[in-house]
Motif scaffolding. Structure first.
Motif, mmCIF file in Angstrom:
data_model
loop_
_atom_site.group_PDB
_atom_site.id
_atom_site.type_symbol
_atom_site.label_atom_id
_atom_site.label_comp_id
_atom_site.label_asym_id
_atom_site.label_seq_id
_atom_site.Cartn_x
_atom_site.Cartn_y
_atom_site.Cartn_z
ATOM 1 N N ASP A 61 5.638 -5.750 11.011
ATOM 2 C CA ASP A 61 6.632 -6.387 10.138
ATOM 3 C C ASP A 61 6.062 -7.603 9.402
ATOM 4 N N GLY A 62 4.723 -7.725 9.378
ATOM 5 C CA GLY A 62 4.091 -8.665 8.448
ATOM 6 C C GLY A 62 3.815 -10.059 8.966
ATOM 7 N N CYS A 91 6.912 -8.903 -0.946
ATOM 8 C CA CYS A 91 8.001 -8.180 -0.282
ATOM 9 C C CYS A 91 7.412 -6.943 0.384
ATOM 10 N N ASP A 92 8.215 -6.354 1.271
ATOM 11 C CA ASP A 92 7.672 -5.334 2.168
ATOM 12 C C ASP A 92 7.088 -4.118 1.446
ATOM 13 N N GLU A 93 7.807 -3.636 0.403
ATOM 14 C CA GLU A 93 7.338 -2.366 -0.184
ATOM 15 C C GLU A 93 6.088 -2.517 -1.038
ATOM 16 N N ARG A 95 3.233 -4.054 0.104
ATOM 17 C CA ARG A 95 2.053 -4.335 0.938
ATOM 18 C C ARG A 95 0.981 -3.259 0.693
ATOM 19 N N THR A 98 -0.432 -1.288 6.194
ATOM 20 C CA THR A 98 0.711 -1.451 7.108
ATOM 21 C C THR A 98 0.647 -2.746 7.909
ATOM 22 N N LEU A 102 3.067 -10.667 5.198
ATOM 23 C CA LEU A 102 4.230 -10.574 4.315
ATOM 24 C C LEU A 102 4.917 -11.939 4.306
ATOM 25 N N THR A 107 8.899 -13.990 8.797
ATOM 26 C CA THR A 107 7.467 -14.263 9.012
ATOM 27 C C THR A 107 7.146 -15.761 8.861
#
Ligand SMILES: Cc1cc2nc3c(=O)[nH]c(=O)nc-3n(C[C@H](O)[C@H](O)[C@H](O)COP(=O)(O)O)c2cc1C
Ligand code: SF4
Length: 474
Positions: A61-62, A91-93, A95, A98, A102, A107
């Motif tokens: 989750d970064g 933002c997550d999408e 990256r 994996t 983030l 985080t």
């Protein structure tokens, strides 16, 4: 296969450059490296800089994890006075892998701890951290986003090399582009991420415009329709808007940018075994999608636009530009001149010293165009033991203000302190550009979808077993 790095002395390196038709200066006097420099009104205690070096070792989750903190502890204690924190997605999408860091609500604690660890290690090893600057690179991975490619433009050479893993489909001209509204939302995300970084105490943020991730692609987006494509003014709209908003909404935060000043075109290996040598991908002329590149000959830089962008960035309020070149997936020999190819690469199509000289030549011209702000040069690691002498010569001559060390910092994180106390690097820790670190970055067969990266040959205890695991799986 050809071995290029055979130098015993600075004279050997200079002679080789000359035999290749270029001048290269190396200085035995390393004192220019230890002169302070002013960056946006802040003092950095020396000219040595740790480049952004992604460890691919965050949590899913970064958040930074154990190995991330270890790396920043080593970087912080290493003596360089500018630490350029690695690619951190806005933002997550977006990256790139994996385990990429983030910037998000959940985080923040981890990213703050990463900064604290860096500073604490610096104080412990170097005494004073009042002249240390720690930054963070904010990124949108664009076409290299791991979940799904997010394109600003169609690139006839890069599109066919990319597969949308979410559908298994290869990218082609029918693949949809990010809309102008999407890009406006991305501006908002950059501003939010910058505000968060400032709140966490980072001294500067880098709006990443390099290596053909989104903002780098936009610089080249001549064939994009609408407000963000076509003329240079449109292609720099996103960065200009973001800089303007950060300056008014997050005053006091230093703005830096790492920028591609020459993209070149993608290469692919042709031949067998050690004759698997990089060749330019077939292409039509003039080139339509390569920034800083002569449209009639991809091997030549054309700096007309990069020089203009550098001047614009200075005028808009950027305090520091880190000059880089190339595309890690398309032409690794350009971004990272290396003695040994990475696992997804090819044997070099040119003497790696020519690659280093390209970095130096381009950075020098950018610095000459914007003498008011410091420029960071890249691409030093292939010079191995002689990298500090090249950095000292470049800085003494005013060709760049700071020298950025990339792979060299993974093998020898305390390079700056060692140079200062011993007058030379520790030979047993000098990066030999074996490319195992890139190999680890490309290794995905891991329960978290990504192996962490570091230096297996010289940081053996931690990364030796990790490399063994990769070998067992392939
Ligand atoms: C393992 C690894 C991670 C990297 N991570 C980043 C990154 O997060 N951001 C970036 O701009 N460049 C990144 N780079 C590129 C380096 O910062 C640097 O530009 C490149 O290695 C060339 O410099 P060098 O010759 O000193 O290694 C990475 C390179 C490697 C090998
Ligand atoms: S694995 Fe180590 S020696 Fe090899 S290129 Fe990376 S940092 Fe250098």
């Amino acid at each position: 296969m050809a071995r290029y790095f055979k130098y015993k002395s600075t004279a050997d390196v200079m002679a080789d450059a000359q035999s290749l038709g270029h001048e290269l200066a190396l200085a035995d006097d390393l004192s220019p490296l230890f002169r302070p420099v002013t960056i946006g009104g802040r003092k950095a205690g020396n000219r040595l800089l740790v480049q952004p070096m992604e460890g691919c070792d965050g949590t899913l989750d970064g958040r930074p994890d154990e190995l991330t903190f270890r790396r920043y502890q080593r970087f912080g204690g290493g003596g360089a006075k500018v630490i350029w924190g690695e690619a951190t997605a806005i933002c997550d999408e977006v990256r790139a892998n994996t385990r990429q860091l983030l910037m998000a609500e959940h985080t923040l604690t981890g990213l703050e701890q990463m900064r604290r660890v860096t500073r604490a290690a610096h104080r412990a090893e170097c005494g004073d951290d009042g002249d240390l600057l720690v930054g963070l690179q904010l990124t949108h991975s664009g076409r290299y986003s791991v979940r799904k490619p997010l394109l600003a433009m169609h690139d006839p050479l890069l599109d066919p090399l990319i597969v949308d893993k979410s559908t298994g489909r290869r990218v082609d001209a029918s693949y949809s582009l990010l809309s102008d509204d999407d890009l406006k939302r991305i501006e908002d995300q950059f501003v939010v991420a910058a505000r968060r970084a400032a709140h966490l105490g980072y001294d500067f943020i880098d709006l990443k415009q390099c290596h053909r991730y989104l903002l780098s692609e936009l610089l080249a987006a001549k064939n994009r329709p609408g407000e963000y494509g076509g003329c240079l003014e449109n292609r720099t709209r996103l960065i200009r808007n973001v800089i303007g908003r950060i300056r008014s909404e997050v005053p006091g935060l230093l703005i830096a940018t790492r920028m591609n000043c020459y993209d070149g075109i993608p290469y692919r290996g042709v031949g067998e075994g050690e004759n698997f040598i990089g060749q330019p991908c077939p292409h039509e002329l003039p080139l339509v999608a390569a920034f800083g590149t002569n449209p009639h000959d991809h091997r030549e830089e054309d700096l007309t636009e990069p020089l203009q962008v550098a001047r614009d960035l200075r005028d808009w309020g950027v305090s520091l530009i880190n000059v880089t070149l190339g595309n890690p997936y398309g032409n690794p020999h350009v971004i990272r001149p290396a003695e040994f190819p990475p696992i997804d690469g090819y044997y070099p199509p040119e003497h790696p010293l020519l690659g280093v000289l390209r970095h130096f030549r381009v950075a020098r011209q950018i610095q000459a165009a914007v003498p008011e702000i410091p420029i960071v040069g890249s691409g030093y690691s292939w010079l191995q033991d002689f990298a500090p002498q090249a950095a000292a010569a470049n800085i003494a001559a005013g060709h760049v203000a700071l020298a950025g060390f990339g792979r060299a910092t993974l093998s020898h994180p305390d390079f700056a302190r060692t140079l200062q106390t011993e007058g030379r690097l520790n030979r047993k820790q000098v990066c030999r550009t074996f490319s195992y670190c890139t190999g680890l970055m490309r290794a995905k067969d891991h329960p978290l979808g990504q192996f962490p990266t570091g230096c297996p040959p010289f940081d053996k205890e931690v990364y030796g077993p990790i490399w063994k695991e990769v070998e067992q799986r392939t």
